[in-house]
Structure formats: structure tokens, C-alpha cells
Scaffold this active site. Sequence first.
Site: not given
Length: 214
Positions: A98, A100-101, A139, A167, A169
Amino acid sequence: MNKVLKRPDLGSAAVAASQVKPSRAEAEEAVRTLIRWAGDDPDREGLVGTPDRVVRSYEEFFAGYAEDPREILARTFEETDGYDEMVVLRDIRLESYCEHHIVPIIGKAHVGYLPAHRVVGISKLARIVEAYAKRLQIQEKMTAQIANCIQEVLEPRGVAVVIEAAHQCMTTRGIRKPGVAMVTSRMLGSFRDDPSTRREFLAMIGKNGAGGYA
Ligand SMILES: [Zn+2]
């Protein structure tokens, strides 16, 4: 792996510092910083080798940046003996990260296409998934990239890509919802235009009528 990324509109002298690949020592130092940020001591015995191992792991996790997906697909077989039925590779193990994380996205991808004049070795379809997955991703974008690449290079009558993934996260932090899978799909050509083609594909990947993406 050591290529320096340059923006074509800038002279080589004007490459932004953020685009220059850091040295291995700099990357290891960054891991030491994160260990300290987590609240531990990077010099204690159990952690001394960790920055080195993390940086090596990153080379595997993000190996996709060194791959050219179009190149992977470039070698095609034109002699199809008139085979023009759907080709489907399902349950391709998918490990991504991911953006973002930077935590894992784990799941599977299903890829199908309807050949027009070229087919490709099926292992190539799995490698395309891998080349896009082994990057920092979301994704939705990954799903589209895989489908678009196959469409552009193979020029089939259509391409379908479905990805279902969990995910971490979402499962290990934030709202903590284990067991939730996110499903994304991209349908091009006849998979988009012809409901019976789309149904046939979804049946082949075991998604007959299930889910909201039919
Ligand atoms: Zn995330």
C-alpha cells in the site's frame, strides 16, 4: 537497480534530490531512524543486523521498479492456429504494498484475455502482475495498469483483470477489520461490451454472479 530517475523536462544537473536513489548506507540509516521512532535501540544485539535485512527485503518487495512490463509481454506467439477462445489465468498470488502505509496488500489476481492474433506464454501474465505488484501501489491503479499493459502490447479483443486482496493497513491498524477483501476489476474491449463474455470470465474465476463487479 541503481538507475537515477530524471525528469525529461529538466537538465541532468537539475535532478531533484528526492529523485536520486539514495545509497544503501543512507537507506540503512533511515531504518535505524524508524527503529528509534518505534521506541527501540537500533544498537541492541537483536537489531544490529536489521537495517541491512530490511534494505535487502526492500529490494525484493519493490523489485517491480526494475521490470519493464511491456518488455515482459513483448515476446508473443503469433501462430495460434486460429485459437480465439478466452485465455484465463486465475488465482495468481499477489503481494503488493500500500502506497499510503507501506504495508502488505495480499491477495490474488485473475487475468483473462481474448486473443486477436497473438498469444503469450501464461507465465508472462503472472510476471506482469508481479511487475506492477512489487511497487508502492493502490489496488485500483494496479488493476488498471495490468489490464492496460496487456491491451496495449498484445492488442487482444479484450482484457479482464480482477484483483481481490486484503490490505494490512486495514486489518492491523486503523479500523482493524480482518477478513475484509477489496475487489477491483477492469474490463476492456469485449469484456466490457459483451455481457456474455464477461459472464464467461467471471464463471471461469469462480465469481459467477457474486460480488458487485459483474
Ligand atoms: Zn494503506
